[in-house]
Write a protein that holds these residues in place. Sequence first.
Motif, PDB file in Angstrom:
ATOM      1  N   GLU A  69       0.040  13.351 -31.477  1.00  0.00           N
ATOM      2  CA  GLU A  69       1.264  13.688 -32.215  1.00  0.00           C
ATOM      3  C   GLU A  69       1.337  12.923 -33.541  1.00  0.00           C
ATOM      4  O   GLU A  69       1.695  13.485 -34.587  1.00  0.00           O
ATOM      5  CB  GLU A  69       2.487  13.370 -31.357  1.00  0.00           C
ATOM      6  CG  GLU A  69       3.808  13.687 -32.036  1.00  0.00           C
ATOM      7  CD  GLU A  69       5.002  13.343 -31.167  1.00  0.00           C
ATOM      8  OE1 GLU A  69       6.148  13.538 -31.634  1.00  0.00           O
ATOM      9  OE2 GLU A  69       4.814  12.863 -30.031  1.00  0.00           O
ATOM     10  N   THR A  70       0.976  11.644 -33.495  1.00  0.00           N
ATOM     11  CA  THR A  70       1.032  10.814 -34.702  1.00  0.00           C
ATOM     12  C   THR A  70      -0.005  11.259 -35.724  1.00  0.00           C
ATOM     13  O   THR A  70       0.273  11.314 -36.934  1.00  0.00           O
ATOM     14  CB  THR A  70       0.834   9.338 -34.343  1.00  0.00           C
ATOM     15  OG1 THR A  70       1.782   8.951 -33.345  1.00  0.00           O
ATOM     16  CG2 THR A  70       1.006   8.456 -35.557  1.00  0.00           C
ATOM     17  N   ASN A  73       1.368  14.382 -37.327  1.00  0.00           N
ATOM     18  CA  ASN A  73       2.484  14.110 -38.233  1.00  0.00           C
ATOM     19  C   ASN A  73       2.033  13.439 -39.525  1.00  0.00           C
ATOM     20  O   ASN A  73       2.583  13.713 -40.601  1.00  0.00           O
ATOM     21  CB  ASN A  73       3.519  13.232 -37.534  1.00  0.00           C
ATOM     22  CG  ASN A  73       4.257  13.973 -36.430  1.00  0.00           C
ATOM     23  OD1 ASN A  73       4.276  15.205 -36.400  1.00  0.00           O
ATOM     24  ND2 ASN A  73       4.859  13.239 -35.503  1.00  0.00           N
TER      25      ASN A  73
END
Length: 256
Positions: A69-70, A73
């Motif tokens: 997810e990081t 993003n």
Amino acid sequence: MNLKTALIQTELSWENPNENKALLQEKINAISQYVDLIVLPEMFTSGFTMNPKNVAQTMQGEAISWLKETAKNKDCVITGSLVIEENGNYFNRLVFVFPSGEIQTYDKRHLFTLAGEEKVYTAGKDKLIVEYKGFKICPLICYDLRFPVFARNVEDYDVLIYVANWPKPRVNAWDILLKARAVENMSYVIGVNRVGMDANNLEYIGHSQAIDFFGNYLQEPQEIEGVFIVELDKNEMLETRKKLNFLNDRDEFKLV
């Protein structure tokens, strides 16, 4: 052709994955400029523990989901190692997480017998070469640094990365060997180490750094917490290899 890289040098909370994820998320969020690659220390969710059952993740677990997810993003790759349980075995596994969610992995080959790492973790066998944004990258883990044959640049890689929990009493060796790997392999070298104390009363003073193919610092060793950003220029390295291609004379060998 450049690769902008962030080296995250941080304290780690002993065997506390949730606290370490929160700590690292804060540091990653604070990176205001675009970077292509973020490098975390060895065992970034736990510190260098010989109690893998206390902290082990799976490749479908929370830590990997957080990394994916990081990376998405931030639109960059994130790499570092953590404790992974798989098929009844524990691994000190480096993950190379792409924004797309793709993951490539490397299991630490040289386990640190001084701490008994080989008694609780399973050693890897295969070297990993990752291709990313025109760069060939070879990521390795801590004790691997002492074994130059395994790191030898027979693949014409451009960047050698070491993630580590390398303690203060031996940090001089860390500095010397990182420079040696850069010079002998005509490659950029990035070393990312932690700071602070662990539960075994070992002190870490970082010395995260980036070195060019001549052995010159792009980022001098640092002893404080921080995020250090360097830019690697592949064209400059290729021009140097063209003029002084010592790699042409390297020995041929096969690892068994």
